[in-house]
Scaffold this motif. Structure first.
Motif: not given
Length: 208
Positions: A5, A7, A46, A147, A149, A182, A184
């Motif tokens: 994932k 972001y 978040y 995950t 960012l 954002l 995603e």
């Protein structure tokens, strides 16, 4: 198969954004009060996400936008490959009508498919794409980081989204952006899909 994932956010507002002054990779501006508030709102929304790594450009406005997550002790890497496009001789100058006309002519040149053309004294989208590729390859080579960012910049974000989603660079303006927006994305190991597109709901005041 596990899904990675991603972001992907743009940095928060700076005074240069507010005053229509060109930033680019050569202007290392700070977030203003609005930008810091945007960063706080994103963090509050978040902070529960178990990020394995935070990636930013080497520019302050990018790092300041995710400082809350870095302060949690989440591992952080800076990469020049994530820096904004170099806008050349326009960096640090206010956009005049003449400058605006030149800027839009360059954008049209890129939309026409000539993404190898550099803005005067600066970079082309092709050059930004090329310096982003090693960073993307590095990120995708780390399956243990499920995950992540990423905080970067408007034009560079558009280039990256084209690269991740396999769009031709001439289509990059189809990807809208705002300060602290954002995207995603999910990565299955072979392709990316978009779950949130230029989402800014985290910036809207909550209603009790």
């Amino acid at each position: 198969m596990s899904i990675k994932k991603v972001y992907l956010i743009r940095h928060g507002q700076t005074d240069y954004n507010l005053e229509s002054i060109v930033q680019g990779s050569g202007v290392d501006s700070n977030l203003n009060a609005t930008g810091r508030r945007q960063a706080e709102l994103f963090y509050e929304k978040y902070k529960h996400i178990p990020f394995d790594k935070v990636y930013t450009s080497t520019l302050q406005r990018s790092m300041q936008s995710v400082q809350g997550f870095i302060d949690l002790g989440i591992p952080h890497e800076q990469h020049t490959g994530l820096n904004e496009i170099n806008w050349g001789t326009r960096e640090g100058t206010r956009i005049t009508p003449e400058e605006d006309a030149y800027y839009h002519s360059i954008l049209q040149t890129w939309c026409d498919g000539n993404t190898d053309i550099c803005i005067e004294g600066g970079e082309s989208p092709d050059l930004v794409y090329q310096r982003q590729t090693p960073v993307i390859d590095l990120i995708l080579s780390r399956p243990e980081e499920e995950t992540i960012l990423i905080c970067m910049h408007g034009r560079a974000m558009r280039v990256m989204l084209c690269q991740l989603l396999r769009y031709p660079l001439r289509c990059m303006d189809e990807f809208q952006h705002q300060n602290l927006c954002l995207y995603e994305l999910d990565y299955t190991g072979s392709m990316f899909s978009v779950n949130k597109y230029c989402d800014v709901t985290h910036l809207q005041p909550s209603r009790v």
